[in-house]
Structures are given as C-alpha cells and as structure tokens.
Write an enzyme that holds these catalytic residues in place. Sequence first.
Site, PDB file in Angstrom:
ATOM      1  N   ARG A  81      17.232  26.949 104.678  1.00  0.00           N
ATOM      2  CA  ARG A  81      16.475  27.284 103.477  1.00  0.00           C
ATOM      3  C   ARG A  81      17.329  28.082 102.494  1.00  0.00           C
ATOM      4  NH1 ARG A  81      11.195  30.161 105.271  1.00  0.00           N
ATOM      5  NH2 ARG A  81      12.406  30.781 107.075  1.00  0.00           N
ATOM      6  N   LYS A  90      -4.520  27.652 111.745  1.00  0.00           N
ATOM      7  CA  LYS A  90      -3.947  26.512 112.455  1.00  0.00           C
ATOM      8  C   LYS A  90      -4.899  25.319 112.452  1.00  0.00           C
ATOM      9  CE  LYS A  90      -0.623  28.901 115.380  1.00  0.00           C
ATOM     10  NZ  LYS A  90      -0.086  29.108 116.749  1.00  0.00           N
ATOM     11  N   ARG A 128      -4.257  21.487 111.232  1.00  0.00           N
ATOM     12  CA  ARG A 128      -4.602  20.317 112.049  1.00  0.00           C
ATOM     13  C   ARG A 128      -5.472  19.334 111.265  1.00  0.00           C
ATOM     14  NH1 ARG A 128      -5.992  21.439 118.365  1.00  0.00           N
ATOM     15  NH2 ARG A 128      -4.047  22.481 118.980  1.00  0.00           N
TER      16      ARG A 128
END
Length: 224
Positions: free
Chosen positions: A35, A125, A129
């Site tokens: 990065r 999370k 998903r």
Amino acid sequence: MEKSKVLIVGGTGYLGKRLVKASLGLGHETYVLQRKEIGVDIEKVQMLLSFKEEGAHLVEASFDDQQSLVDAVKLVDVVICAISGLVDAIKQAPNVKRFLPSEFGTDPSRMGNAMEPGRITFDDKMVVRKAIEEAGIPHTYISANCFAAYFLGGLCQPGHIIPSRDHVSLLGDANQKAIYVDEDDISVYTIHTIDDPRTLNKTIYIRPPKNILSQEKLLRFGRI
C-alpha cells in the site's frame, strides 16, 4: 493440478505475514499488496523486501485508488484479505475464483448474542458477508476461533499475553471450553483451502480436538 496465484492484502500484519509465508511455502505464486500509505514505516518496508527475496511479487496499490486495487486483483485467482475491505474491487475482477475476507476468528453468524465491544466487530463482518454473497463472489470463510498467542500465554486474562505470577481471574467457573489455534497453523490451513472445491462458498472451522481447552485446564498446564 496447477496451483492458484494468490494475492494477500494486509501481508505485513499479525496474521498477514504468516499467510504470505504459508502461501510461498506451499508453492503458490504469491503477490503481496504494497500500500502506498506505508510511507516510511521501516519495519513494514523491510518485511515487504524480505517477502520479495523469498519469491513474492510486490504490487503497489492504495485503498484510496480503486482502480489500483482492481488492477492488483486482476493479477491473481485467489484474494486473501487480512484487513477489512476490498469487496468493491473484487466485484470488478471476474477472474477471481475465490475470495477469503478478513474473518479468521469466531464465526460472526453464530454470535448473535455477543456483547459489546465484540458485537460491533461481528456485525461489521456480517455486512461484508452480505455484500460478498449478494455480489455472487465465490468465497471461503475461515473460522479459527481464538488466536493461541493472544490467549494462552496470559491464561485467558484480557489484555495480557504473559501470565501473572501472583493471581489469575477466573472466567465464570473456569470450565467453559474454547478453541485455541496457533497462528501459523491457521495460515497453513487457510492456504490449503483455496484450491479445494469442497471449501467453495463454505465456512471452514479449524478446531483440532486437542486444542479445545477450559481455563481450568490451562491453569493446570501453567501450574498456577
């Protein structure tokens, strides 16, 4: 069978560096996202250079430059992300045959009754998903429960990785069991899943039977 080309995002992190090592060790052509934001973080730069010496390809990209992420993703078959994000770039790269997002801990779909501050992490999370599945991205979720180094050394004392010499706080009756997995093992198991058709669009639970321990047993092992 030809091994997949793997891109690891977050390769200089706690688990990420182990994923890079495991991918190289198992013979995958391995790319590590470098990065632009890394700046003058000497330790991370040195780690990236060591990956390159071991055979990894460094790919420069930035989370502030969506096209650079898409270009990086288009180089590989499998993307393993050890930090949050990247779903939008994956959507634009139909070549990706497997995406492993930043999971690795407790399965968030089974943590509906979790308390704060863990509740926030599990909810975040599940948002990721949902985005993955709505976009039809082929994926594998890795659930390894507890990182051994974080919990075993401190005998399950939050915020401690070295055991106290004078006292230990018991969690409940100390007989509730948890699963503790070595971080290097998590990484190796993760890499083994990426070319296995049985793991496609599934959650993989890493739970060696001998690693399922109560705090009481840990205390006996630690001779407290």
